[in-house]
Design a protein around this motif. Structure first.
Motif, short mmCIF file in Angstrom:
data_model
loop_
_atom_site.label_atom_id
_atom_site.label_comp_id
_atom_site.label_asym_id
_atom_site.label_seq_id
_atom_site.Cartn_x
_atom_site.Cartn_y
_atom_site.Cartn_z
N TYR A 86 -54.97 -37.96 23.66
CA TYR A 86 -56.32 -37.67 23.18
C TYR A 86 -57.22 -37.32 24.37
O TYR A 86 -57.21 -37.99 25.40
CB TYR A 86 -56.90 -38.86 22.43
CG TYR A 86 -56.24 -39.08 21.09
CD1 TYR A 86 -56.71 -38.43 19.94
CD2 TYR A 86 -55.12 -39.90 20.98
CE1 TYR A 86 -56.08 -38.61 18.71
CE2 TYR A 86 -54.49 -40.09 19.75
CZ TYR A 86 -54.98 -39.44 18.63
OH TYR A 86 -54.35 -39.60 17.42
N ASP A 87 -57.97 -36.26 24.21
CA ASP A 87 -58.96 -35.86 25.20
C ASP A 87 -60.35 -36.01 24.59
O ASP A 87 -60.50 -36.18 23.37
CB ASP A 87 -58.75 -34.40 25.63
CG ASP A 87 -57.47 -34.22 26.43
OD1 ASP A 87 -57.10 -35.15 27.16
OD2 ASP A 87 -56.85 -33.14 26.32
N THR A 88 -61.35 -35.90 25.43
CA THR A 88 -62.73 -35.95 24.95
C THR A 88 -63.30 -34.54 24.94
O THR A 88 -63.24 -33.84 25.96
CB THR A 88 -63.59 -36.84 25.86
OG1 THR A 88 -63.02 -38.16 25.89
CG2 THR A 88 -65.02 -36.93 25.34
N ASN A 89 -63.82 -34.10 23.80
CA ASN A 89 -64.36 -32.74 23.72
C ASN A 89 -65.78 -32.69 24.27
O ASN A 89 -66.32 -33.69 24.75
CB ASN A 89 -64.30 -32.19 22.29
CG ASN A 89 -65.20 -32.94 21.31
OD1 ASN A 89 -66.09 -33.70 21.71
ND2 ASN A 89 -64.96 -32.75 20.03
N ARG A 90 -66.41 -31.54 24.21
CA ARG A 90 -67.74 -31.37 24.81
C ARG A 90 -68.82 -32.17 24.09
O ARG A 90 -69.93 -32.31 24.59
CB ARG A 90 -68.12 -29.89 24.84
CG ARG A 90 -68.13 -29.22 23.48
CD ARG A 90 -68.50 -27.75 23.64
NE ARG A 90 -68.39 -27.03 22.37
CZ ARG A 90 -68.73 -25.76 22.21
NH1 ARG A 90 -69.19 -25.07 23.24
NH2 ARG A 90 -68.61 -25.18 21.04
#
Length: 227
Positions: free
Chosen positions: A193-197
């Motif tokens: 999981y990444d963090t979006n803008r």
């Protein structure tokens, strides 16, 4: 392009032409143009605006294994800049210039512990792109060091737009002993999981796909940057 035309374009007044020539040298592994490419890079690096061309020149110096450029590449590594394409390309080239064979991952392991996000990502790209083959002990050392490397201090809080370095280890795992990589690959899937803008967690589908491929022994060549 012929070697003569490539040499001509390396000295073009247009950065795009110089970049195209540099890429052609690496793609075709034209080792004889190493000195010309190196000299072109030494001139190019004086202009911060042409970072894209510098990246291609650095990549190609590594691809043709031009050892005389090692000191210049090493100077970039020493700066350890956090998030930038030039040190990332330099780290990939550095591995190629320093190693004795595709089994030699010493430089990768050394830089994993103290390298910036850019350096770490660059050395891991070489691991995947060149299908390097560490020993069993080194595989365990690499997967341990990279277990949570997506939480690198240079990446935390600014994840948007920055690749998860683990994807390159996951790609390389396709050729390694599954008993040594199984846990790492499943951990990557569980934490992909990444963090979006907008600050929201989003599933890294590319990382998941690569891990699934490697668990099947399938090489994810489509996810390796093209030289």
């Amino acid at each position: 392009m012929t070697p003569e035309l490539i040499t001509e374009k390396l000295t073009s007044t247009k950065s795009a032409e110089r970049r195209k020539a540099a890429k052609a040298i690496g793609k075709s592994r034209i080792t004889g143009l190493g000195p010309d490419l190196h000299q072109a890079y030494l001139k190019e690096k004086k202009d911060q605006r042409t970072w894209e061309t510098q990246v291609e020149m650095i990549r190609s110096l590594g691809l043709i294994n031009y050892k005389n450029a090692l000191e210049d590449i090493q100077d970039i590594i020493k700066q350890n800049i956090p998030t930038d394409m030039i040190p990332m390309a330099a780290a990939t080239a550095y591995v190629r210039l320093k190693r004795e064979s595709i089994h030699d991952v010493k430089v990768i392991i050394d830089l994993l512990h103290d390298g910036s996000y850019s350096i770490v990502t660059g050395v891991l790209e070489a691991l995947a792109a060149d299908q390097m083959m560490p020993s069993a002990g080194e595989i365990q050392e690499i997967t341990k060091a990279c277990w949570d490397i997506h939480k690198h201090k240079d990446r935390v809080g600014v994840e948007y737009g920055l690749i998860d370095p683990r994807i390159f280890v996951a790609i390389a795992c396709a050729n390694w002993d599954k008993e040594l990589t199984h846990d790492f690959l499943h951990h990557c899937i569980d934490t992909a999981y990444d963090t979006n803008r907008f600050g929201k967690p989003v599933l890294n589908q590319d990382l998941v796909k690569v891990c699934e491929n490697s668990l099947k022994g399938k090489m994810s060549k489509a996810y390796i940057p093209q030289s």
